[in-house]
Design a protein around this motif. Sequence first.
Motif, PDB file in Angstrom:
ATOM      1  N   GLU A 147      -8.614  33.977  12.461  1.00 52.04           N
ATOM      2  CA  GLU A 147      -7.635  34.093  12.462  1.00 52.04           C
ATOM      3  C   GLU A 147      -7.408  34.827  10.930  1.00 52.04           C
ATOM      4  O   GLU A 147      -7.104  33.887  10.174  1.00 52.04           O
ATOM      5  N   ALA A 148      -6.711  36.307  11.195  1.00 53.66           N
ATOM      6  CA  ALA A 148      -6.541  36.388   9.733  1.00 53.66           C
ATOM      7  C   ALA A 148      -4.719  36.543   9.765  1.00 53.66           C
ATOM      8  O   ALA A 148      -5.123  36.869   9.817  1.00 53.66           O
ATOM      9  N   ILE A 149      -4.418  36.200   8.311  1.00 58.71           N
ATOM     10  CA  ILE A 149      -3.515  35.601   8.165  1.00 58.71           C
ATOM     11  C   ILE A 149      -2.709  36.151   6.195  1.00 58.71           C
ATOM     12  O   ILE A 149      -3.728  36.114   5.801  1.00 58.71           O
ATOM     13  N   ILE A 150      -1.420  36.267   6.531  1.00 56.73           N
ATOM     14  CA  ILE A 150      -1.199  36.260   5.109  1.00 56.73           C
ATOM     15  C   ILE A 150      -1.091  35.576   3.851  1.00 56.73           C
ATOM     16  O   ILE A 150      -0.791  34.089   4.401  1.00 56.73           O
ATOM     17  N   ASP A 151      -1.418  34.894   2.367  1.00 55.03           N
ATOM     18  CA  ASP A 151      -1.646  33.747   2.073  1.00 55.03           C
ATOM     19  C   ASP A 151      -0.048  33.628   1.315  1.00 55.03           C
ATOM     20  O   ASP A 151      -0.323  35.210   0.148  1.00 55.03           O
ATOM     21  N   GLU A 152       0.575  33.018   1.471  1.00 52.03           N
ATOM     22  CA  GLU A 152       2.196  33.501   1.081  1.00 52.03           C
ATOM     23  C   GLU A 152       1.989  32.397  -0.047  1.00 52.03           C
ATOM     24  O   GLU A 152       2.859  32.718  -0.866  1.00 52.03           O
ATOM     25  N   ASP A 153       1.089  32.232  -1.070  1.00 50.98           N
ATOM     26  CA  ASP A 153       1.191  31.811  -2.494  1.00 50.98           C
ATOM     27  C   ASP A 153       0.158  32.536  -3.177  1.00 50.98           C
ATOM     28  O   ASP A 153       0.599  32.685  -4.270  1.00 50.98           O
ATOM     29  N   ASP A 154       0.251  33.950  -2.610  1.00 52.37           N
ATOM     30  CA  ASP A 154      -0.314  35.094  -3.537  1.00 52.37           C
ATOM     31  C   ASP A 154       1.297  35.219  -4.209  1.00 52.37           C
ATOM     32  O   ASP A 154       2.499  35.340  -4.220  1.00 52.37           O
ATOM     33  N   GLU A 155       1.607  35.214  -6.013  1.00 44.42           N
ATOM     34  CA  GLU A 155       1.794  35.534  -6.536  1.00 44.42           C
ATOM     35  C   GLU A 155       2.894  36.945  -6.922  1.00 44.42           C
ATOM     36  O   GLU A 155       3.898  36.974  -6.249  1.00 44.42           O
ATOM     37  N   LYS A 156       1.989  38.127  -6.684  1.00 45.51           N
ATOM     38  CA  LYS A 156       2.858  39.533  -6.190  1.00 45.51           C
ATOM     39  C   LYS A 156       4.011  39.083  -4.988  1.00 45.51           C
ATOM     40  O   LYS A 156       5.394  39.915  -4.946  1.00 45.51           O
ATOM     41  N   LEU A 157       3.934  38.749  -3.557  1.00 46.57           N
ATOM     42  CA  LEU A 157       4.257  38.843  -2.700  1.00 46.57           C
ATOM     43  C   LEU A 157       5.088  37.853  -2.789  1.00 46.57           C
ATOM     44  O   LEU A 157       6.253  38.091  -2.569  1.00 46.57           O
TER      45      LEU A 157
END
Length: 641
Positions: A563-573
């Motif tokens: 499954e595809a999930i959001i990368d919560e470690d992304d700096e922009k987010l």
Amino acid sequence: MGSSVDHTSGEDTDISDSETEEYVEKAYEQLKNGKRQVKISDQAYTCPYCTTKKKRDFQYKDLLQHATSIGKSASQKRNPRDRTNHLALAKYLETDLPANAGPSNPPDEADALANHDHDEMFVWPWTGIVVNIPTYFKDGKYAGESGSKLRDQLAERGFNPTRVRPLWNYQGHSGTAIVEFHKDWSGFTNAMSFEKFYDANHHGRRNWLAENEMKTDLYGWVARGDDYILPNIVGENLRKIGDPRTLSDIMEEEARKTNKLVGNLTNVIEAKKMHLLEMETKFEETESSLQKLITEKDDLHQAYNEEIKKIATSAQDHYKKIFNDHEKLKFQLETQKRDLELRGQELMKRETHNEMERKKLAEDLEQNAVKNCSLQAAAEEQRKADEKVMKLAEEQTKEKEKLHKRIILLEKQLDAKQAVQLEIEQLRGKLNVVKHMGDEGDLEVLNKVDMLLKSMREKEGELEDLESLNQTLIVQERMKNDELQDARKEMVNGLKEWPIRSHISVKRMGELDSKPFHRAMKRKYSEAEADERATELCSLWEEYLRDPEWHPIKVVSINGKHEAIIDEDDEKLKDLKGTYGIEVHNAVTNALLEVNEYNPSGMYVTSELWNYNEGRRATLKEGVEVVLKEWKFNKRKRGMD
């Protein structure tokens, strides 16, 4: 008019910078001497250098704008002599005509409405359109000037726009902008002045649509009903912010509001009259009491004067004593003032020292910030590289799975084909054996040979039929799938235009919800500034969503499924969530997941048939049922009418 040098008489040679001022002065002297007619009447003026144009009559303010814009134009279509003549005209209007120019105020409501058909359809609130905005290609997108800069330019010309909003699409800046004016009649007046300005310079809507003209500089006009229904980005944005209305409708609504206000004011006036009567009664009672008090006051005043005469003598002695005490206090205050000045000088010296220390600290902080930025950039590059490797590995795994399934299917087909071929080979072997036996001339052997040959031909025909059937089924499956996809697209396009209120409708997958951005900005800025900043921030994140280099999505295994999930470690987010809150963060992540699922290759917004009750992609059957239900309802409604 006397004879003078005409800019259309063939003198199109270039004028050097040293000669420009001389030509301006010559043309200015001709205007002062009356050799060129400028003023037609108390309110009408004309341009003596644009004799071939259809529009000859100007107001003072419009003619000044016309002369200034052409005189300062850098367009190659204008010859130097034409620009110098218009510079001289602008100088003449500013220097010699202001005293006789009459009122330069903008026209009132009656003047603005007198020149327009009351049934003409405008977009309300009053809205202008500016096209041909210069853009440039940067980082895979088109970019251009901000709306604030264009708004300031229009405000300098006296059009007073409230806001200028550039229009963006998936390719970036579209080269088009929406100009918003005040909703009142002064806004209408400013909007029409805005349109007249561009019309006077031949950059109006008619010139923009003309195919035989070369398009340079900006073109502008006031949005009307024809612009509202355009199937492009301008029409789409006009339908979001306004409605098509006639001047008669707007005037009727204003009249209704005025009548309601007059009624309310009448009630207030009646209440004030009643209050005034009560106040008059109280005033008469107070006046009677006041007459009695005046009589008593006169008696007291006479007694007071006699008492004052007695006190005056003692007051003089008391004043002398106070004067002496004041001199002593004055001396003490001057001493304290000198002490404070010395103290202030010491504090200034200390402040200078502290300022030097503060500058040194600021330099150290700036150096640390530069180092931190470098480290963050390096970390971001490393993270992007890791994501590319992971994405490549996932794509290779998916390709292997597809290839494995294809191999299994081909093996099954090959087994069936080999079984038939094996039977054919067995029959051929029996045939060869029988042929060898046939050499003895046995009749029974010859009959067996004929039967085997017939059986072998049947098996070969059966093999050809299987292969033909397989190809036919594949072609039919592809045709049916194409038909279903075409039907689904037609269903989506049809539901876009129908006002169906059902749980089955069209959803724009990957579209960014702007409401959380507006709520976040209203918590930080004023109402007017919040809308503009929210629009700019929303446009910026729409660009991020279409950037193929930014892909903060990772694939994980959950219960044996990928499954595809959001990368919560992304700096922009993380920065977005910390700065503007969880609502804005969720709006961006939802759009990311939708566009990744429904259009991962294009990374732009697509329309999809959607089941809102179950939160999933609706089937074609569900869409057809909704359309039939709506059609039957409208049919019954028309029958009842």
